[in-house]
Design an enzyme around this catalytic site. Structure first.
Site, mmCIF file in Angstrom:
data_model
loop_
_atom_site.group_PDB
_atom_site.id
_atom_site.type_symbol
_atom_site.label_atom_id
_atom_site.label_comp_id
_atom_site.label_asym_id
_atom_site.label_seq_id
_atom_site.Cartn_x
_atom_site.Cartn_y
_atom_site.Cartn_z
ATOM 1 N N HIS A 141 0.840 -1.198 0.000
ATOM 2 C CA HIS A 141 0.000 0.000 0.000
ATOM 3 C C HIS A 141 0.874 1.247 0.000
ATOM 4 C CE1 HIS A 141 0.549 1.206 4.309
ATOM 5 N NE2 HIS A 141 0.853 -0.069 4.433
ATOM 6 N N HIS A 143 0.892 5.797 -1.555
ATOM 7 C CA HIS A 143 0.310 6.856 -2.389
ATOM 8 C C HIS A 143 1.044 6.912 -3.734
ATOM 9 C CE1 HIS A 143 -2.131 8.052 0.920
ATOM 10 N NE2 HIS A 143 -1.141 8.523 1.650
#
Length: 358
Positions: A141, A143
């Site tokens: 995970h 951005h």
């Protein structure tokens, strides 16, 4: 005598015969229907028996079962999380479950949270994801914008998932987050700390932190690493983002319906998300939900001003597109009863399996 005469008349006898015939036909049809239902049950039972025998043969064969297990253990999920969409709340669920469900969680930390990787980092990242066996099964995970693994010759691509949010609500949350932080790490100094200007004041003054251009984020995250993805207001970028959402993402949820998103993932990918729904219901809503401090909701005038921009119209069109797709998937996967949602059980079976086993 009159009644007897009527009963003996040819017309009455014919009517009686027709009625008797109709009753007999109804009884026969009912019997045939019951036989058909019994036959259907027998066919299903036989089909299940055939499937069990087939599964048993796979077990006896050995290598085939190992291959199936290897396939599951080789699974990789990438959650390229969009900022301020409840991504931390959802990721914490994965961290809570990883030890119990036996998989690894890794945070992709990019310099200055840059969502676009250099070409050489793209190559390194793809190589890590596909060949780092010690970290499989893995949940990554961070951005970062969508990266197409097929461009690098990868045959087994990772499973992409994501969550998006109403564009204006996301921007408002991010605006105050940069100034006041949140209750997740309250002691951390934020980039705009000390700036007391409200979102409404920022929009009224035409500030850069609340400009319509700042809404342009969810589309490029789904569009990818092409330069056009990051050209604010690009129609091509929005079309590409829609294409990727449908064809490259396993499931995309919305912040406003996060619990339903988690429930669908648990039903479809239990290897990773077994127990996620109950965990979120009992613990997650209280301990995981990250709340931005000092957030003030914008006025209707502020919202109306932002909605006049073409950028908002495109980002909102993409959000509505994602929401419609999510609700379509949910409608075919769950049923509501007494205000609660329930996952549908398997609604298909196999039959007419040939060649017949000896």
């Amino acid at each position: 005598m009159g009644l007897l005469r009527i009963m003996m008349s040819p017309k009455f006898q014919l009517l009686a015969a027709v009625l008797a015939f109709a009753v007999v036909m109804l009884l026969l049809l009912n019997k045939v229907q019951k036989q058909e239902e019994s036959l259907s049950k027998l066919e299903r039972a036989f089909a299940r028996h055939e499937v069990r025998e087939s599964e048993q043969r796979h077990i006896l064969d050995g290598p085939r079962q190992d291959a199936a297990l290897d396939e599951e253990e080789d699974m990789v999920i990438i959650y390229n999380r969009v900022p301020k969409t409840a991504s931390t709340s959802f990721t914490n669920i994965a961290y809570d479950l990883c030890a119990k469900n036996k998989y690894h969680v890794l945070h992709i930390n990019t310099t200055k949270n840059n969502p676009v990787m250099s070409l050489q980092d793209q190559v390194r990242f793809v190589k890590n994801i596909t060949s780092w066996k010690e970290m499989k099964p893995g949940f990554y995970h961070g951005h970062i914008s969508y990266l197409d693994f097929a461009k690098f010759g990868v045959k087994k691509k990772p499973i992409y998932i994501n969550v998006i949010r109403d564009p204006i609500e996301r921007l408002v949350s991010y605006y105050y987050f940069l100034r006041f932080g949140d209750d997740y790490r309250p002691g951390l100094r934020r980039r705009k700390q000390g700036d007391k200007k409200t979102f409404d004041e920022c929009v009224a003054e035409g500030g850069s932190d609340c400009a319509p251009e700042k809404l342009w984020l969810q589309i490029p995250f789904f569009c990818g690493h092409s330069s056009e993805c990051w050209n604010v207001g690009s129609r091509w970028a929005m079309d590409q983002a829609k294409y990727n959402l449908i064809n490259e993402y396993f499931l995309v949820g919305v912040t406003e319906e996060l619990e339903d998103f988690i429930m669908l993932l648990e039903a479809a990918l239990p290897r990773f998300f077994r127990g996620a729904t109950e965990l979120y219901r009992t613990v997650g809503k209280k301990s995981h939900l990250r709340k931005t401090t000092e957030k003030k909701l914008p006025t209707k005038q502020t919202i109306a001003k932002l909605q006049q921009s073409d950028i908002w119209k495109m980002e909102n069109e993409f959000y509505e597109f994602a929401l419609e797709q999510f609700q379509f998937i949910r409608a075919h996967a769950v049923r509501e009863k007494d205000g609660d949602l329930y996952i549908l059980t398997q609604n298909f079976f196999y039959e007419k399996i040939y060649p017949k086993s000896n």
